[in-house]
Design a protein around this motif. Structure first.
Motif, PDB file in Angstrom:
ATOM      1  N   ILE A   2      -8.841 -62.398  12.529  1.00  0.00           N
ATOM      2  CA  ILE A   2      -8.205 -62.223  13.817  1.00  0.00           C
ATOM      3  C   ILE A   2      -6.817 -61.664  13.578  1.00  0.00           C
ATOM      4  N   LEU A   3      -6.449 -60.637  14.321  1.00  0.00           N
ATOM      5  CA  LEU A   3      -5.149 -60.008  14.155  1.00  0.00           C
ATOM      6  C   LEU A   3      -4.326 -60.159  15.423  1.00  0.00           C
ATOM      7  N   VAL A   4      -3.017 -60.308  15.245  1.00  0.00           N
ATOM      8  CA  VAL A   4      -2.106 -60.345  16.362  1.00  0.00           C
ATOM      9  C   VAL A   4      -1.103 -59.215  16.161  1.00  0.00           C
ATOM     10  N   ASN A   5      -0.592 -58.648  17.254  1.00  0.00           N
ATOM     11  CA  ASN A   5       0.360 -57.546  17.162  1.00  0.00           C
ATOM     12  C   ASN A   5      -0.227 -56.380  16.368  1.00  0.00           C
ATOM     13  N   ILE A   6      -1.454 -56.004  16.658  1.00  0.00           N
ATOM     14  CA  ILE A   6      -2.099 -54.960  15.871  1.00  0.00           C
ATOM     15  C   ILE A   6      -1.442 -53.607  16.071  1.00  0.00           C
ATOM     16  N   GLU A   7      -0.694 -53.432  17.163  1.00  0.00           N
ATOM     17  CA  GLU A   7      -0.028 -52.156  17.394  1.00  0.00           C
ATOM     18  C   GLU A   7       1.068 -51.894  16.371  1.00  0.00           C
ATOM     19  N   SER A   8       1.520 -52.940  15.679  1.00  0.00           N
ATOM     20  CA  SER A   8       2.571 -52.764  14.672  1.00  0.00           C
ATOM     21  C   SER A   8       2.009 -52.379  13.304  1.00  0.00           C
ATOM     22  N   LEU A   9       0.675 -52.379  13.159  1.00  0.00           N
ATOM     23  CA  LEU A   9       0.067 -52.070  11.874  1.00  0.00           C
ATOM     24  C   LEU A   9      -0.020 -50.564  11.657  1.00  0.00           C
ATOM     25  N   SER A  10      -0.069 -50.178  10.388  1.00  0.00           N
ATOM     26  CA  SER A  10      -0.195 -48.758  10.060  1.00  0.00           C
ATOM     27  C   SER A  10      -1.610 -48.280  10.346  1.00  0.00           C
ATOM     28  N   GLU A  11      -1.773 -46.969  10.398  1.00  0.00           N
ATOM     29  CA  GLU A  11      -3.093 -46.412  10.693  1.00  0.00           C
ATOM     30  C   GLU A  11      -4.092 -46.748   9.595  1.00  0.00           C
ATOM     31  N   SER A  12      -3.647 -46.739   8.336  1.00  0.00           N
ATOM     32  CA  SER A  12      -4.563 -47.074   7.243  1.00  0.00           C
ATOM     33  C   SER A  12      -5.006 -48.526   7.311  1.00  0.00           C
ATOM     34  N   GLU A  13      -4.089 -49.412   7.704  1.00  0.00           N
ATOM     35  CA  GLU A  13      -4.451 -50.821   7.865  1.00  0.00           C
ATOM     36  C   GLU A  13      -5.451 -50.988   9.001  1.00  0.00           C
ATOM     37  N   LEU A  14      -5.212 -50.287  10.098  1.00  0.00           N
ATOM     38  CA  LEU A  14      -6.120 -50.382  11.240  1.00  0.00           C
ATOM     39  C   LEU A  14      -7.520 -49.899  10.879  1.00  0.00           C
ATOM     40  N   ARG A  15      -7.613 -48.794  10.138  1.00  0.00           N
ATOM     41  CA  ARG A  15      -8.926 -48.267   9.751  1.00  0.00           C
ATOM     42  C   ARG A  15      -9.640 -49.241   8.806  1.00  0.00           C
ATOM     43  N   SER A  16      -8.884 -49.837   7.895  1.00  0.00           N
ATOM     44  CA  SER A  16      -9.477 -50.804   6.971  1.00  0.00           C
ATOM     45  C   SER A  16      -9.996 -52.023   7.732  1.00  0.00           C
ATOM     46  N   ILE A  17      -9.216 -52.513   8.690  1.00  0.00           N
ATOM     47  CA  ILE A  17      -9.623 -53.683   9.469  1.00  0.00           C
ATOM     48  C   ILE A  17     -10.831 -53.348  10.335  1.00  0.00           C
ATOM     49  N   ALA A  18     -10.819 -52.153  10.948  1.00  0.00           N
ATOM     50  CA  ALA A  18     -11.946 -51.748  11.789  1.00  0.00           C
ATOM     51  C   ALA A  18     -13.230 -51.691  10.973  1.00  0.00           C
ATOM     52  N   GLN A  20     -13.901 -53.429   8.255  1.00  0.00           N
ATOM     53  CA  GLN A  20     -14.274 -54.810   7.934  1.00  0.00           C
ATOM     54  C   GLN A  20     -14.909 -55.506   9.133  1.00  0.00           C
ATOM     55  N   GLU A  21     -14.474 -55.114  10.343  1.00  0.00           N
ATOM     56  CA  GLU A  21     -15.019 -55.724  11.544  1.00  0.00           C
ATOM     57  C   GLU A  21     -16.340 -55.079  11.968  1.00  0.00           C
ATOM     58  N   GLY A  22     -16.798 -54.084  11.219  1.00  0.00           N
ATOM     59  CA  GLY A  22     -18.094 -53.491  11.501  1.00  0.00           C
ATOM     60  C   GLY A  22     -18.084 -52.413  12.564  1.00  0.00           C
ATOM     61  N   ILE A  23     -16.915 -51.816  12.817  1.00  0.00           N
ATOM     62  CA  ILE A  23     -16.822 -50.731  13.796  1.00  0.00           C
ATOM     63  C   ILE A  23     -17.270 -49.436  13.124  1.00  0.00           C
ATOM     64  N   ASP A  24     -18.346 -48.862  13.606  1.00  0.00           N
ATOM     65  CA  ASP A  24     -18.889 -47.641  13.008  1.00  0.00           C
ATOM     66  C   ASP A  24     -17.997 -46.436  13.305  1.00  0.00           C
ATOM     67  N   GLY A  25     -17.893 -45.549  12.312  1.00  0.00           N
ATOM     68  CA  GLY A  25     -17.155 -44.303  12.500  1.00  0.00           C
ATOM     69  C   GLY A  25     -15.671 -44.477  12.661  1.00  0.00           C
ATOM     70  N   ALA A  26     -15.101 -45.532  12.064  1.00  0.00           N
ATOM     71  CA  ALA A  26     -13.667 -45.790  12.220  1.00  0.00           C
ATOM     72  C   ALA A  26     -12.812 -44.649  11.694  1.00  0.00           C
ATOM     73  N   GLU A  27     -13.304 -43.960  10.659  1.00  0.00           N
ATOM     74  CA  GLU A  27     -12.530 -42.875  10.060  1.00  0.00           C
ATOM     75  C   GLU A  27     -12.319 -41.724  11.039  1.00  0.00           C
ATOM     76  N   ALA A  28     -13.233 -41.569  12.001  1.00  0.00           N
ATOM     77  CA  ALA A  28     -13.146 -40.450  12.942  1.00  0.00           C
ATOM     78  C   ALA A  28     -12.404 -40.821  14.222  1.00  0.00           C
ATOM     79  N   LEU A  29     -12.064 -42.098  14.393  1.00  0.00           N
ATOM     80  CA  LEU A  29     -11.411 -42.539  15.612  1.00  0.00           C
ATOM     81  C   LEU A  29      -9.899 -42.345  15.537  1.00  0.00           C
ATOM     82  N   THR A  30      -9.278 -42.171  16.677  1.00  0.00           N
ATOM     83  CA  THR A  30      -7.824 -42.098  16.722  1.00  0.00           C
ATOM     84  C   THR A  30      -7.236 -43.498  16.627  1.00  0.00           C
TER      85      THR A  30
END
Length: 236
Positions: A2-18, A20-30
């Protein structure tokens, strides 16, 4: 996780977390798309867990609700910390003008030696403020590794040592922190500058007032108000 304040994370962190959470195609998402998907996912998790604990949206950082140990090593730039350190050290970090955060490690050898000898440990606090020195001890246990230290406003510094106290009362310093400077409050030394200037007074109150209009429980504010009251009593 579970993440809080996710808007403060870097784009690479967000893609890595996505990923891990099983979000398909995270690399292509903004970045915005990833944040929106994660927020929606965590809102659903909060709803499911309302009866099982605190609201996860208001927790700080990562939690181990979903066994973070399996994921933390995969986050960019994150390393898992050891359970203990081989050296006896103590460090200080300033949280704000009123509090320091002390954290320390006691080496296994020192811990075993002191406990076998029946010694106790304390945090020995030394505050030098405007030429005046204050010393006091805070008893801590061998399992403690962190503490919050209250400090005054002023000109000077604070140092904290990790010390052992023998059964006979003899104290020996095991580790000494670097000094942390105290925060000087201009208004405590010049209350009249604020009291008789409406613009400065409003500006200062804006900084220490909540959005509901209540004064923040701040030592500097309390001291300034006390100075005002003393002056008013003298003028009566």
């Amino acid at each position: 996780m579970i993440l809080v304040n996710i808007e403060s994370l870097s784009e690479s962190e967000l893609r890595s977390i996505a990923a891990q959470e099983g979000i398909d195609g995270a690399e292509a998402l903004t970045r915005e798309e990833i944040i929106a998907l994660l927020e929606e996912m965590y809102e659903d998790i909060d709803s499911d867990m309302e009866s099982k604990g605190p609201n996860l949206r208001y927790m700080s950082g990562l939690t181990d609700y979903r066994d973070i140990s399996k994921y933390v090593e995969d986050l960019p730039g994150v390393e898992e910390l050891p359970d203990s350190y081989p050296d006896t050290e103590i460090h200080l970090i300033k949280k704000n003008g009123s509090w320091l955060y002390a954290f320390w490690s006691l080496s296994p050898n020192d811990s075993d030696r002191l406990q076998n000898a029946g010694s106790s440990i304390v945090l020995a606090v030394t505050i030098d403020n405007n030429g005046k020195r204050e010393d006091y001890d805070i008893p801590v246990s061998f399992s403690d590794t962190e503490w919050n230290i209250g400090i005054p406003y002023g000109n000077g510094s604070c140092r904290v040592s990790l010390a052992c106290v023998t059964s006979g009362g003899e104290k020996t310093v095991l580790a000494l922190s670097d000094p942390e400077e105290l925060t000087d409050s201009y208004w405590l030394s010049h209350p009249e500058d604020m009291k008789y200037s409406d613009s400065i007074y409003r500006l200062y109150l804006t900084l220490v007032t909540t959005k509901e209009g209540d004064l923040v429980d701040n030592p500097a504010v309390r001291d300034i108000i006390q100075l005002f009251r003393k002056e008013d009593l003298l003028n009566e």
